[in-house]
Design an enzyme around this catalytic site. Structure first.
Site, PDB file in Angstrom:
ATOM      1  N   LYS A 112       2.563 -26.128   3.622  1.00  0.00           N
ATOM      2  CA  LYS A 112       3.553 -26.643   4.515  1.00  0.00           C
ATOM      3  C   LYS A 112       3.792 -28.368   4.760  1.00  0.00           C
ATOM      4  CE  LYS A 112       4.942 -22.373   6.126  1.00  0.00           C
ATOM      5  NZ  LYS A 112       3.914 -21.589   5.387  1.00  0.00           N
TER       6      LYS A 112
HETATM    7  C1  LIG Z   1       3.688 -20.118   5.195  1.00  0.00           C
HETATM    8  C2  LIG Z   1       2.910 -19.662   4.128  1.00  0.00           C
HETATM    9  C3  LIG Z   1       2.789 -18.593   3.277  1.00  0.00           C
HETATM   10  C4  LIG Z   1       4.125 -17.971   2.875  1.00  0.00           C
HETATM   11  O1  LIG Z   1       5.148 -19.023   2.504  1.00  0.00           O
HETATM   12  P1  LIG Z   1       6.344 -18.653   2.453  1.00  0.00           P
HETATM   13  O2  LIG Z   1       7.294 -19.949   2.166  1.00  0.00           O
HETATM   14  O3  LIG Z   1       6.998 -18.302   3.956  1.00  0.00           O
HETATM   15  O4  LIG Z   1       6.981 -17.459   1.624  1.00  0.00           O
HETATM   16  C5  LIG Z   1       1.678 -18.416   2.557  1.00  0.00           C
HETATM   17  N1  LIG Z   1       0.649 -18.744   2.708  1.00  0.00           N
HETATM   18  C6  LIG Z   1       0.124 -19.842   3.787  1.00  0.00           C
HETATM   19  C7  LIG Z   1      -1.334 -20.307   4.009  1.00  0.00           C
HETATM   20  C8  LIG Z   1       1.236 -20.145   4.526  1.00  0.00           C
HETATM   21  O5  LIG Z   1       1.043 -21.063   5.449  1.00  0.00           O
END
Ligand SMILES: *Cc1c(COP(=O)(O)O)cnc(C)c1O
Length: 461
Positions: A112
């Protein structure tokens, strides 16, 4: 470049406004009116460039005239300066034709950061230019919240409120949200699930008086700028493995469908992607939907991969919009059904269209632990539970002649309990954040109640 809502009736907006708005006023999600194309020559020319240069070339057409080339280049440089790896998104080989894309070298150790660090810089430039102050409220299953705080802490044009489900995030995730000391970032522990937090966030956006009063902006995974930032590493990794001459596939640990949707956009832009594989944990609404056509919500069952513990997958709406030939009215109908009946059924025709692009697989808790154990035993690779789900699904579904890139979405040290349970090894935090367990925590516990949450936001800004 203009942006339209998936529900068809919100104003059409340029990048700058679509980015600041987050959720469209008709409840939909913004998508580009048309997808910029990259030719084979454009893609081939990315080989050997730095991550930042690739980011500039891939994202530039989406931004339109919101920024000059110099401004946008500077934004990208600043966004990735705090990463702990000079390649930003390094590719590691796991097996014959199977690669791991490490997306966890940012300041909060999850993918993120790629989007949030960029958004922080984009907002800073735009708000300074407009002389505006805004309130960002976000709902998180753990990683978005810390990434948002890290990106916006100390910026004076922004207040950030992060709602996370009380007791349902890992200790590292919680501490990353409760330990920043800057007075413009606020951690709210909500008594409920992630889906409750997400629902309260939508309620705030649909309360126009509140929304306009506090100048609410959204940076959740529905924000188009976040999806856009994530498109870049599909290009950077594919080019390393021979694209555009060679097709590659991706497997993506999925929750809200933002990360894999970015892969779909890369494909629409011209990147030769063979398969995009959705990997889910036991909260498998997407896998069930892509298998049977029935998108049916149930209860969230907390797992060792909490960032994927969702039942409503917000960004899936963007894929549905395309599957319905960009007909907002059809999307409105589905979303009404979801609201009143808890789900909807897709026709075989629509399902076939989705399956033209997406495959899926589901991994149980036991299988996740087994994959962490096996990966450590066979290749000394410590995987976080989310990444392990990706690796397991990729191994089940990959065709050995096409390179498979599995996205490693978090650093193993972010989920040390599960990793230790599976391997006996407790992964240490990188040195730059080794004092996380010693810092003071600051958090407000709140009921799962819109009025209570609104009151806190109004009082603190
Ligand atoms: C947010 C997240 C996901 C999922 O990603 P999306 O874009 O919501 O599908 C998977 N793994 C981790 C570690 C995350 O922080």
């Amino acid at each position: 470049m203009m942006y339209v809502s998936t529900r068809g009736t919100a104003p059409v907006l340029p990048f700058q406004d679509a980015m600041r708005t987050g959720l469209a006023r008709d409840g939909g999600l913004y998508v580009p009116q048309s997808i910029p194309q990259m030719s084979h020559a454009d893609i081939a020319a990315l080989a050997g460039l730095s991550y930042e240069e690739i980011a500039f070339r891939v994202m530039r057409p989406f931004v339109g005239d919101t920024f000059t080339d110099a401004e946008f280049g500077d934004i990208i440089t600043k966004a990735y300066a705090n990463f702990g790896h000079s390649a930003r998104a390094p590719l590691v080989q796991l097996d014959n034709n199977h690669f791991l894309l490490e997306l966890f070298h940012g300041p909060t150790l999850a993918f993120k950061d790629f989007a949030m660090q960029l958004i922080g810089q984009l907002f800073q430039v735009v708000l300074t230019r407009l002389g505006e102050r805004i309130t960002i409220v976000t709902a998180t299953s753990g990683d978005t919240g810390s990434a948002a705080m890290e990106a916006f802490r100390g910026l004076d044009a922004v207040d950030v409120f992060v709602m996370f489900p009380h007791g349902r995030v890992s200790e590292v995730q919680r501490r990353q949200m409760t330990t920043p000391s800057e007075s413009n970032v606020h951690a709210l522990a909500v008594d409920g699930h992630f889906d409750d937090c997400q629902a309260r966030l939508k309620d705030m956006f649909n309360d126009f008086e509140f929304r306009d009063g506090v100048k609410l902006a959204g940076v959740n995974s529905i924000n188009w700028a976040r999806v856009l930032a994530q498109v870049v590493y599909y290009f950077s990794s594919a080019v390393q493995l021979g694209a555009p001459q060679r097709k590659v596939s991706f497997t993506v640990p999925t929750g809200n469908f933002g990360d894999i949707f970015a892969g779909y956009i890369a494909k629409q832009m011209g990147l030769p992607i063979d398969r995009l594989v959705v990997a889910t944990n036991q909260n498998d609404i997407l896998h069930r939907c892509l298998t049977t056509g029935a998108y049916q919500t149930g209860d969230v069952s907390p797992s060792i991969s909490p960032s994927m513990d969702i039942q409503v997958s917000s960004n899936f709406e963007r894929a549905l919009f395309d599957a319905y030939d960009r007909d907002g009215a059809s999307v409105v109908q589905l979303m009404e059904h979801l609201k009143t009946q808890g789900g909807f059924d897709l026709s075989q025709g629509i399902l076939d269209r989705l399956r033209d692009h997406f495959d899926s697989g589901r991994v149980s808790e036991d299988e996740t632990l087994a994959e962490i154990t096996a990966s450590f035993a066979s290749r000394a690779e410590l995987l976080c539970p989310h990444s392990a789900i990706g690796v397991r699904v990729a191994d089940q579904q990959r065709d050995v002649n096409t390179p498979m890139i599995t996205l490693a979405t978090a650093h193993p040290a972010k989920f040390p309990d599960a990793v230790e349970r599976a391997t006996g090894v407790r992964p240490p935090l990188p040195a730059r954040m080794a004092d996380l367990y010693d810092r003071d925590e600051r958090v407000t516990r709140v009921a799962n109640d819109l009025e209570a949450l609104k009151a806190i936001v109004k009082e603190r800004i």
